[in-house]
Design a protein around this motif. Structure first.
Motif, PDB file in Angstrom:
ATOM      1  N   MET A  78       0.838  -1.180   0.000  1.00  0.00           N
ATOM      2  CA  MET A  78       0.000   0.000   0.000  1.00  0.00           C
ATOM      3  C   MET A  78       0.883   1.242   0.000  1.00  0.00           C
ATOM      4  O   MET A  78       1.909   1.278   0.676  1.00  0.00           O
ATOM      5  CB  MET A  78      -0.923  -0.005   1.219  1.00  0.00           C
ATOM      6  CG  MET A  78      -1.831  -1.233   1.294  1.00  0.00           C
ATOM      7  SD  MET A  78      -2.881  -1.382  -0.158  1.00  0.00           S
ATOM      8  CE  MET A  78      -3.899   0.079   0.000  1.00  0.00           C
ATOM      9  N   PRO A  79       0.516   2.285  -0.748  1.00  0.00           N
ATOM     10  CA  PRO A  79       1.374   3.472  -0.841  1.00  0.00           C
ATOM     11  C   PRO A  79       1.349   4.349   0.398  1.00  0.00           C
ATOM     12  O   PRO A  79       2.196   5.217   0.538  1.00  0.00           O
ATOM     13  CB  PRO A  79       0.795   4.212  -2.057  1.00  0.00           C
ATOM     14  CG  PRO A  79      -0.630   3.780  -2.119  1.00  0.00           C
ATOM     15  CD  PRO A  79      -0.652   2.364  -1.640  1.00  0.00           C
ATOM     16  N   LEU A  80       0.400   4.155   1.299  1.00  0.00           N
ATOM     17  CA  LEU A  80       0.308   4.982   2.502  1.00  0.00           C
ATOM     18  C   LEU A  80       1.391   4.577   3.488  1.00  0.00           C
ATOM     19  O   LEU A  80       1.621   3.386   3.744  1.00  0.00           O
ATOM     20  CB  LEU A  80      -1.069   4.839   3.132  1.00  0.00           C
ATOM     21  CG  LEU A  80      -2.251   5.221   2.225  1.00  0.00           C
ATOM     22  CD1 LEU A  80      -3.564   4.942   2.912  1.00  0.00           C
ATOM     23  CD2 LEU A  80      -2.154   6.683   1.811  1.00  0.00           C
ATOM     24  N   ALA A  81       2.041   5.585   4.082  1.00  0.00           N
ATOM     25  CA  ALA A  81       3.198   5.314   4.936  1.00  0.00           C
ATOM     26  C   ALA A  81       2.829   4.484   6.161  1.00  0.00           C
ATOM     27  O   ALA A  81       3.624   3.651   6.621  1.00  0.00           O
ATOM     28  CB  ALA A  81       3.837   6.640   5.357  1.00  0.00           C
ATOM     29  N   HIS A  82       1.628   4.675   6.716  1.00  0.00           N
ATOM     30  CA  HIS A  82       1.280   3.912   7.921  1.00  0.00           C
ATOM     31  C   HIS A  82       0.875   2.476   7.605  1.00  0.00           C
ATOM     32  O   HIS A  82       0.665   1.675   8.519  1.00  0.00           O
ATOM     33  CB  HIS A  82       0.151   4.627   8.690  1.00  0.00           C
ATOM     34  CG  HIS A  82      -1.179   4.619   8.004  1.00  0.00           C
ATOM     35  ND1 HIS A  82      -1.458   5.399   6.909  1.00  0.00           N
ATOM     36  CD2 HIS A  82      -2.315   3.914   8.257  1.00  0.00           C
ATOM     37  CE1 HIS A  82      -2.704   5.185   6.519  1.00  0.00           C
ATOM     38  NE2 HIS A  82      -3.250   4.296   7.316  1.00  0.00           N
ATOM     39  N   LEU A  83       0.783   2.121   6.332  1.00  0.00           N
ATOM     40  CA  LEU A  83       0.490   0.739   5.926  1.00  0.00           C
ATOM     41  C   LEU A  83       1.693   0.091   5.248  1.00  0.00           C
ATOM     42  O   LEU A  83       1.541  -0.871   4.493  1.00  0.00           O
ATOM     43  CB  LEU A  83      -0.713   0.716   4.975  1.00  0.00           C
ATOM     44  CG  LEU A  83      -2.030   1.248   5.546  1.00  0.00           C
ATOM     45  CD1 LEU A  83      -3.125   1.237   4.493  1.00  0.00           C
ATOM     46  CD2 LEU A  83      -2.459   0.440   6.770  1.00  0.00           C
ATOM     47  N   ASP A  84       2.873   0.609   5.515  1.00  0.00           N
ATOM     48  CA  ASP A  84       4.089   0.117   4.869  1.00  0.00           C
ATOM     49  C   ASP A  84       4.596  -1.128   5.593  1.00  0.00           C
ATOM     50  O   ASP A  84       5.590  -1.096   6.323  1.00  0.00           O
ATOM     51  CB  ASP A  84       5.157   1.215   4.854  1.00  0.00           C
ATOM     52  CG  ASP A  84       6.424   0.783   4.134  1.00  0.00           C
ATOM     53  OD1 ASP A  84       6.318  -0.077   3.243  1.00  0.00           O
ATOM     54  OD2 ASP A  84       7.510   1.296   4.475  1.00  0.00           O
ATOM     55  N   ARG A  85       3.912  -2.237   5.412  1.00  0.00           N
ATOM     56  CA  ARG A  85       4.290  -3.511   6.017  1.00  0.00           C
ATOM     57  C   ARG A  85       3.610  -4.632   5.240  1.00  0.00           C
ATOM     58  O   ARG A  85       2.629  -4.397   4.528  1.00  0.00           O
ATOM     59  CB  ARG A  85       3.882  -3.569   7.489  1.00  0.00           C
ATOM     60  CG  ARG A  85       2.390  -3.410   7.730  1.00  0.00           C
ATOM     61  CD  ARG A  85       2.074  -3.382   9.214  1.00  0.00           C
ATOM     62  NE  ARG A  85       0.663  -3.173   9.480  1.00  0.00           N
ATOM     63  CZ  ARG A  85      -0.243  -4.129   9.521  1.00  0.00           C
ATOM     64  NH1 ARG A  85       0.124  -5.378   9.300  1.00  0.00           N
ATOM     65  NH2 ARG A  85      -1.504  -3.860   9.789  1.00  0.00           N
ATOM     66  N   PRO A  86       4.095  -5.877   5.383  1.00  0.00           N
ATOM     67  CA  PRO A  86       3.434  -7.002   4.696  1.00  0.00           C
ATOM     68  C   PRO A  86       2.111  -7.353   5.376  1.00  0.00           C
ATOM     69  O   PRO A  86       1.919  -7.117   6.571  1.00  0.00           O
ATOM     70  CB  PRO A  86       4.444  -8.146   4.822  1.00  0.00           C
ATOM     71  CG  PRO A  86       5.712  -7.526   5.279  1.00  0.00           C
ATOM     72  CD  PRO A  86       5.348  -6.289   6.017  1.00  0.00           C
ATOM     73  N   VAL A 137       2.405   8.749  10.748  1.00  0.00           N
ATOM     74  CA  VAL A 137       1.401   9.393  11.605  1.00  0.00           C
ATOM     75  C   VAL A 137       0.543  10.356  10.787  1.00  0.00           C
ATOM     76  O   VAL A 137      -0.687  10.385  10.913  1.00  0.00           O
ATOM     77  CB  VAL A 137       2.091  10.111  12.773  1.00  0.00           C
ATOM     78  CG1 VAL A 137       1.094  10.968  13.550  1.00  0.00           C
ATOM     79  CG2 VAL A 137       2.754   9.099  13.702  1.00  0.00           C
ATOM     80  N   ARG A 138       1.174  11.160   9.941  1.00  0.00           N
ATOM     81  CA  ARG A 138       0.427  12.109   9.119  1.00  0.00           C
ATOM     82  C   ARG A 138      -0.478  11.384   8.128  1.00  0.00           C
ATOM     83  O   ARG A 138      -1.599  11.818   7.845  1.00  0.00           O
ATOM     84  CB  ARG A 138       1.402  13.025   8.364  1.00  0.00           C
ATOM     85  CG  ARG A 138       2.139  13.993   9.278  1.00  0.00           C
ATOM     86  CD  ARG A 138       3.215  14.767   8.505  1.00  0.00           C
ATOM     87  NE  ARG A 138       2.656  15.547   7.407  1.00  0.00           N
ATOM     88  CZ  ARG A 138       2.121  16.744   7.525  1.00  0.00           C
ATOM     89  NH1 ARG A 138       2.057  17.318   8.726  1.00  0.00           N
ATOM     90  NH2 ARG A 138       1.650  17.390   6.472  1.00  0.00           N
ATOM     91  N   SER A 139       0.007  10.250   7.599  1.00  0.00           N
ATOM     92  CA  SER A 139      -0.816   9.478   6.686  1.00  0.00           C
ATOM     93  C   SER A 139      -2.036   8.892   7.395  1.00  0.00           C
ATOM     94  O   SER A 139      -3.149   8.908   6.864  1.00  0.00           O
ATOM     95  CB  SER A 139       0.024   8.356   6.057  1.00  0.00           C
ATOM     96  OG  SER A 139      -0.764   7.482   5.298  1.00  0.00           O
ATOM     97  N   ALA A 140      -1.845   8.366   8.610  1.00  0.00           N
ATOM     98  CA  ALA A 140      -2.962   7.801   9.356  1.00  0.00           C
ATOM     99  C   ALA A 140      -3.993   8.868   9.720  1.00  0.00           C
ATOM    100  O   ALA A 140      -5.195   8.593   9.771  1.00  0.00           O
ATOM    101  CB  ALA A 140      -2.451   7.116  10.615  1.00  0.00           C
TER     102      ALA A 140
END
Length: 641
Positions: free
Chosen positions: A1-9, A621-624
């Motif tokens: 996912m391109p959102l920083a707070h979802l940057d995980r498998p 944090v800003r993405s969330a």
């Protein structure tokens, strides 16, 4: 996912009906937050840490394993280094899927070639040993400073041949298509047919994906390409090499903005393979690799260098000024004309390097010398090479193309314009009048880049990076408008000037002459006269260490509106000892709305990973929170103007 707070498998269940198709590295579609999205399988495992019920995979887009474990590890590492997301890196690493290439049958790789002839590297004391180490699969690392006139495409192809002869793959990266054409031609001569995949940015989608699959399937064991090929899935990687690492084309303009040299150096570390950073000049980053002991120098001795290098003379030398007092202010004084005439009379072409393309790309107020700006959009004014309908060239905006029928300087209310910079087209026009009997050719972005020219007498006017190769070498080279390069307000101005000058001077045949229109006392000019790029890079590195600039430190650039930057910095938890520099206003860009500022954050090199994590956490944090304005984060930016 391109959102920083979802940057995980994320874990998904593999349905029984898809079990035979799903493999690590294949493309799938999954349902995420109620929507079908694309994904790549990173790993297949029998258990999960997820406590709830796993959602099933929705579809297998392709059973082709396009993401190898090595590239997946590299992509994650690059994302962490540059405070980016894995999605952004995979977008750079994986080309769009095309169905037709996947249907083609897999081919076996050709048999390995014999070891290359070491004679090409014999002019460098440790060159043959480097070839032997690469052939044996050892992790040899070198910073290679090529001799003037060196057939560097053949040398790089020989390094790839050495890796192939030992049963290992090779990855070679060059700045642009012109260099890639020369490298591909050399590889075609030396390497077995079918063993090379050339990844070009301008190839059709089917062609590029087909060549990518040839490398992924192990058919092509050597990959040649530009910066986008740094993530190519080369099997059994034994060598990574980059040519002219100081070229700004190696810097990726898309997030997370990785540099090809740094990615390849890190890839060599992860794969424990050989690495070669090569060029006619040397960057401060390459000097740091040598200083740290990670790499060794591959250079020729002074006697060999003197025999291969042309003679370099500066127009600003005391001797020349005594003979020609006007040489200090003239754009092309007597010495330049004399050298050019002599080379043309000897039947050789002459290279003229001009820093800017176009006709008159920059105009200033005739009274106060302030840059001339468009009254409509504040863009820079210039004069195009092509005349208008009435045959007259007029000043026009380089952003919105509106003609500047009248001009009123906001600083002094002057109404007249003058040229601040003369472009390649105007220079060619002037030289055509000065040498009426010689053919004049122009190579540059506006007129088209020439790959090569014949050895017949002619004047070739080129911008940096667009210099064509002359058959048999140029008889002379004139490097004009040095102030436009040396006078730039940029950290890398001296290093970049040296690189551009040496790339042009290296095309001059042994015994030819190079004239540089610059002050002979300038350190960069002195290094060029001595042909000592390594010494200049060492000096540049020492200066940056004293001032606390990269590559001795890690630095992040933060750009956004003042309000967004204030919120970002308030949430940022910096490592101890970090410096925050700024803010400074960013220059306006075409289409920009509102004011933008920039901060620089500087930390010790050992704290670079901590800085990247802190920046990524704030972005998460800003993405969330779904903050509307994005803050542009760039680590180790190439330009620090």
């Amino acid at each position: 996912m391109p959102l920083a707070h979802l940057d995980r498998p994320f874990d998904y269940a593999v349905p029984d009906e898809l079990a035979e198709q799903v493999v690590a590295g294949c493309r799938v579609r999954v349902r995420f937050a109620g929507k079908l999205v694309d994904g790549v399988v990173l790993e297949l495992t029998g258990d999960t840490d997820h406590t709830g019920k796993l959602a099933p995979l929705a579809k297998v887009v392709s059973a082709e394993p396009v993401l190898t474990p090595e590239v997946a590890e590299l992509a994650r590492s690059v994302a962490d280094r540059y405070a980016g997301s894995l999605t952004d890196v995979l977008r750079l690493a994986l080309p769009p899927r095309r169905g037709a290439p996947e249907k083609r049958p897999r081919l076996d790789p050709p048999p390995p070639p014999p070891a290359p002839d070491p004679a090409g590297f014999a002019r460098y004391p440790t060159g043959p040993q480097l070839l032997t180490a690469v052939a044996e699969g050892r992790a040899a690392r070198a910073v290679w400073t090529a001799l003037p006139g060196e057939d560097w495409p053949t040398r790089l192809a020989e390094l790839a041949q050495a890796a192939l002869s030992g049963g290992r793959g090779a990855l070679v990266v060059v700045p642009d298509g012109k260099d890639l054409d020369r490298l591909a031609a050399a590889a075609e001569r030396l390497l077995p047919a079918g063993s090379v995949a050339v990844l070009r940015a301008d190839s059709s989608p089917d062609t590029r994906y087909g060549r990518f699959l040839a490398a992924s399937r192990g058919t092509a064991q050597v990959v040649l390409g530009t910066r986008g090929s740094v993530f190519a899935p080369v099997r059994e990687l034994g060598l990574v090499a980059i040519w002219d690492d100081g070229d700004d084309l190696h810097a990726e303009p898309r997030a997370p903005y990785p540099h090809a040299r740094d990615v390849l150096v890190h890839r060599a570390h992860l794969a424990s393979c050989a690495a070669v950073v090569a060029g006619t000049a040397r960057t401060a980053e390459a000097a740091l690799l040598v200083e740290s002991g990670w790499a060794h120098e591959l250079i020729a001795d002074r006697a060999t260098l003197r025999a291969a290098a042309p003679r370099v003379e500066a127009l600003g030398s005391d001797f020349e000024l005594a003979r020609d007092p006007a040489a200090r202010s003239a754009r092309l004084p007597t010495l330049g004309f004399t050298v050019a005439r002599r080379a043309l009379a000897d039947g050789a072409p002459v290279l003229i390097q001009v820093p800017r393309s176009g006709y008159v790309p920059s105009l200033v107020c005739d009274r106060c010398r302030a840059p001339a700006r468009c009254a409509h959009c504040a863009g820079p004014l210039g004069i195009a090479p092509a005349p208008g309908p009435n045959g007259v060239r007029i000043a026009a905006c380089r952003w919105c193309a509106r003609p500047a029928a009248t001009f009123d300087c906001p600083h002094c209310h002057g109404t007249k314009l003058r040229a601040a910079v003369i472009g390649a087209s105007r220079t060619a026009e002037e030289l055509g009048r000065a040498f009426p009997g010689a053919a004049v050719r122009v190579s540059g972005r506006s007129s088209g880049v020439l790959a090569e020219v014949s050895g017949d007498p002619a004047i070739v006017v080129a911008t940096p990076g667009a210099e064509p190769v002359a058959e048999g070498g140029y008889g002379a080279a004139l490097l004009l408008d040095s102030w436009a390069l040396l006078g730039r307000a940029d950290l890398r101005a001296g290093e970049e000037t040296m690189r551009r000058w040496m790339n042009a001077a290296g095309l001059v045949r042994a015994g030819g002459q190079v004239v540089v229109a610059a002050d002979a006392a300038h350190p960069v000019v002195q290094a060029l006269v001595r042909w000592d790029p390594a010494g200049l890079a060492t000096r540049e590195l020492a200066d940056r260490r004293e001032l606390g600039f990269p590559p001795v430190t890690r630095m992040a650039s933060l750009s956004a509106s003042p309000a967004a930057l204030a919120d970002f910095l308030a949430a940022l938890r910096l490592p101890e000892g970090a410096d925050v520099l700024g803010p400074v206003p960013e220059p306006p860009r075409p289409g920009q709305e509102g004011e933008r500022e920039r901060y620089l954050v500087r930390v010790r090199r050992s704290d670079g990973a901590a800085l990247a994590r802190a920046l990524h956490d704030v972005q998460g944090v800003r993405s969330a929170k779904k903050v509307a304005e994005h803050v542009r984060v760039q680590l180790d930016p190439l330009e620090l103007a």
